[in-house]
Structures are given as C-alpha cells and as structure tokens.
Design a protein around this motif. Structure first.
Motif, PDB file in Angstrom:
ATOM      1  N   ALA A 135       0.832  -1.209   0.000  1.00 15.66           N
ATOM      2  CA  ALA A 135       0.000   0.000   0.000  1.00 15.66           C
ATOM      3  C   ALA A 135       0.863   1.254   0.000  1.00 15.66           C
ATOM      4  O   ALA A 135       0.561   2.254  -0.667  1.00 15.66           O
ATOM      5  N   LYS A 136       1.981   1.200   0.735  1.00 14.94           N
ATOM      6  CA  LYS A 136       2.903   2.339   0.774  1.00 14.94           C
ATOM      7  C   LYS A 136       3.566   2.543  -0.587  1.00 14.94           C
ATOM      8  O   LYS A 136       3.717   3.675  -1.053  1.00 14.94           O
ATOM      9  N   TYR A 183       2.241   1.753  -3.386  1.00 13.51           N
ATOM     10  CA  TYR A 183       1.181   2.206  -4.294  1.00 13.51           C
ATOM     11  C   TYR A 183       0.916   3.707  -4.126  1.00 13.51           C
ATOM     12  O   TYR A 183       0.879   4.463  -5.101  1.00 13.51           O
ATOM     13  N   THR A 184       0.759   4.128  -2.873  1.00 12.15           N
ATOM     14  CA  THR A 184       0.365   5.519  -2.635  1.00 12.15           C
ATOM     15  C   THR A 184       1.494   6.505  -2.889  1.00 12.15           C
ATOM     16  O   THR A 184       1.231   7.678  -3.179  1.00 12.15           O
ATOM     17  N   GLU A 185       2.748   6.080  -2.794  1.00  8.82           N
ATOM     18  CA  GLU A 185       3.838   7.026  -3.001  1.00  8.82           C
ATOM     19  C   GLU A 185       4.073   7.322  -4.489  1.00  8.82           C
ATOM     20  O   GLU A 185       4.899   8.151  -4.835  1.00  8.82           O
ATOM     21  N   GLN A 186       3.321   6.671  -5.375  1.00  8.81           N
ATOM     22  CA  GLN A 186       3.472   6.923  -6.808  1.00  8.81           C
ATOM     23  C   GLN A 186       2.856   8.255  -7.230  1.00  8.81           C
ATOM     24  O   GLN A 186       3.216   8.797  -8.271  1.00  8.81           O
ATOM     25  N   ILE A 187       1.918   8.765  -6.437  1.00 11.11           N
ATOM     26  CA  ILE A 187       1.181   9.956  -6.846  1.00 11.11           C
ATOM     27  C   ILE A 187       1.661  11.175  -6.069  1.00 11.11           C
ATOM     28  O   ILE A 187       1.993  11.084  -4.885  1.00 11.11           O
ATOM     29  N   TYR A 233      -5.408   9.934 -10.846  1.00  9.97           N
ATOM     30  CA  TYR A 233      -5.214   8.529 -10.492  1.00  9.97           C
ATOM     31  C   TYR A 233      -4.677   7.670 -11.628  1.00  9.97           C
ATOM     32  O   TYR A 233      -4.331   6.502 -11.414  1.00  9.97           O
ATOM     33  N   PHE A 260      -1.103   5.652 -11.394  1.00  6.17           N
ATOM     34  CA  PHE A 260      -0.809   4.470 -10.589  1.00  6.17           C
ATOM     35  C   PHE A 260      -0.389   3.277 -11.447  1.00  6.17           C
ATOM     36  O   PHE A 260      -1.055   2.916 -12.410  1.00  6.17           O
TER      37      PHE A 260
END
Length: 325
Positions: free
Chosen positions: A94-95, A97-101, A107, A110
């Motif tokens: 999850a970390k 994934y979220t640090e890509q944006i 969105y 991603f």
C-alpha cells in the motif's frame, strides 16, 4: 574441502543475485507467468519507502523492481516465523502504491504493484500448497475489483521433494532453499536462468568482502533468533512461577473457607490465569512485539489466535492504564 557457497535464502545473497538484469528477468517471468521475451526492461529501485508524516512507520524492502515502467514489484525474504506477514505485506505494498502519486496528479499515474514473499515458515498452516497468488475479488461472483495489487507467496517448508515438469516457480523455490552443490547443479541443468543465478552465486561466494557481509548478516539472524528464544523461555518461566505461587496462596486461603478440593481447583485455575498474565506483562516490559507474544500464547497454552488476542488485550489495557507502555 568443499567450496563455500552462500545460501540464496539469506537476504544478502538473494539481493546480490537479483542485481543481475538477466537473472531478474528469469525470476520475474517465472513468478508472474509471462514470456521472458515480453520483458523489455527491469530496473532496481530504491528500497526505502518514503515517510510522508512525522512518526509514520518507515518501510524498507528487500528488492524493489520496476518492470517495463508499468509494474512495481517488492520481493521479500523472511526466515523467522511472523504470523502477521499478511498485514506487513499489505502495509508495504500500500505504501509503494500511494507514493506513486504527487500533488496535482490524477489517479491514472498508478502502476500495478506486486508483492512476492519468500517465506521459510508456514504462513497458511491449514494449506498444503507451497505457492499462493492473491488478488482483490468479489466474494461470490469472483469479479476482479482491480488488478493494481497482487500478492505471491512461496512457503519453502512445503516444497515437494520431487520436481514437476515445466514448473519454473518450483525450480526457483528449490534454488532459493538449496544449500548443497549437488542441488544447485541439478537445478542449473534444468533452467538457463537458474544456471546463471548459480554462476552469480559462485562469484559472490568467492568475493571476500561480500562473504564478510554475508556472514555478518547470517550471524545477525542467528543472534536475533537466539534472543527471541531466550526471551520467550525466560518470560514463560517467570510468568508461570509467579502465577503458580500466587495461585497456590489464593487456593489455600479459599480452601479453608470453601473446602480443600474446591480451593485447590480454583487455585490451579487462578494460577494458570495469573501465569498467563505474568507472561504477557513480562514480555511487554521487555518490549517484545505483540505478534511474538501472541505466538507464545498460542504455542504454550493452546489458544486460538482470537483467544490469544483476547488475553493480550485484557492485560494490555491494565498495562496501559498503569502507564507502563
């Protein structure tokens, strides 16, 4: 004297092997079940996941790979038993994934994130298969919610003794768990990518500096396991001793009032309860992680995971109220 070879399941050795572009392609194509020719590029990324907020838990991955600029992959090896591995894997993925944006982006930025866990313990104790792959599905109709998160789990203790034809995942799992030259030679003869991985293993095993780093890592793992075992034994002995002593005292007192038989039975029960509480208290004071305490409760007292959590939560509340956390 037999030539020294590192064990690929020691994370230092595995990381060194995965630094080779061709070997990464072979390993990832096997796990992801894609043709190696379809993989145009793999790039090793920084394994430190960034912290956005003060006090946020830092994430450090074993091997992090970007595949053809559309998929990020986290490859992790865990040797010691960790029953909360699913939660840990989800946290890291999850970390990732979220640090890509970043601020201002939509969105569509991603990329798919994949977790590959190589475990030297049984995570799914009721299951016999050594390999599992998980997606986010609808429960009854099995409709895929999103393909942006995917989890692969290899449980090395469950590997079958016999090899199966055309099963590259099993070949890689066998290679990672192998320790003897005969095993490596046999596996290298069956897969060209594994042959190259074995060659790389031989090279790094003869590098004096890398061998020092490998042995330091191996020693650190042994020391950690020994400390955990000693702490577990110490906590159990102290908790049971105190609990039994207090239980016997209370039992004798109650025996005078209620009868010897009833008092002894109650004393034993209270002694066991007290022993459980003391075990949890002692481990909390020694800052043993919650997951380790839960494992001890299940192992020593035959609790289910839910029962162990209930015991822990009841003591944790008292522990926190006393300001000892």
């Amino acid at each position: 004297m037999e030539e020294f070879l590192m064990k690929p399941k020691i994370d230092f050795a595995f990381k060194e092997i995965m630094m080779d572009d061709v070997i990464r392609v072979g390993f990832l194509s096997a796990i992801l079940k894609i043709d190696p020719a379809e993989i145009k590029e793999t790039k090793v990324l920084n394994t430190n996941l960034r912290k956005i907020y003060e006090g946020e838990k830092q994430g450090i991955l074993d091997v992090r790979v970007l595949l053809d600029n559309y998929m990020e992959i986290d490859i992790e090896i865990q040797l010691a038993t960790l029953n909360v591995w699913a939660d840990r894997s989800l946290f890291y993925l999850a970390k990732m994934y979220t640090e890509q944006i970043s601020k201002g982006q939509d969105y569509s930025v991603f990329k798919k994130c994949v977790s590959i866990s190589i475990l030297d313990f049984n995570l799914f104790k009721e299951e016999k298969e050594y390999y599992s792959c998980f997606h986010i599905w609808e429960d009854t109709r099995h409709v895929l919610f999103t393909d942006k998160m995917e989890f692969h789990v290899l449980e090395l203790p469950k590997l079958p003794k016999e090899l199966q034809e055309d099963n590259d995942i099993l070949l890689w799992a066998k290679f990672i768990s192998a320790e003897r030259k005969e095993e490596f030679n046999m596996l290298a003869a069956k897969n060209t990518y594994i042959e190259k991985a074995y060659q790389q293993l031989q090279v790094i095993s003869q590098d004096k500096q890398k061998r020092l780093e490998y042995e330091a890592r191996e020693k650190a793992l042994r020391d950690y396991n020994q400390l955990m075992a000693e702490a577990e034994q110490k906590g159990l002995q102290q908790g049971l001793k105190r609990g039994i002593e207090r239980g016997i005292e209370q039992g004798i007192k109650q025996g005078i009032e209620q009868g010897i038989k009833q008092g002894i039975e109650q004393g034993i029960k209270q002694g066991l309860e007290q022993g459980i509480q003391e075990l949890i208290y002692d481990n909390l004071e020694e800052k043993i992680p919650k997951e380790r305490i839960l494992i001890k409760l299940q192992k020593r007292f035959g609790f289910t995971e839910n029962e162990a959590r209930q015991q822990f939560d009841s003591v944790w509340k008292e522990f926190s109220d006393m300001g000892r956390d």
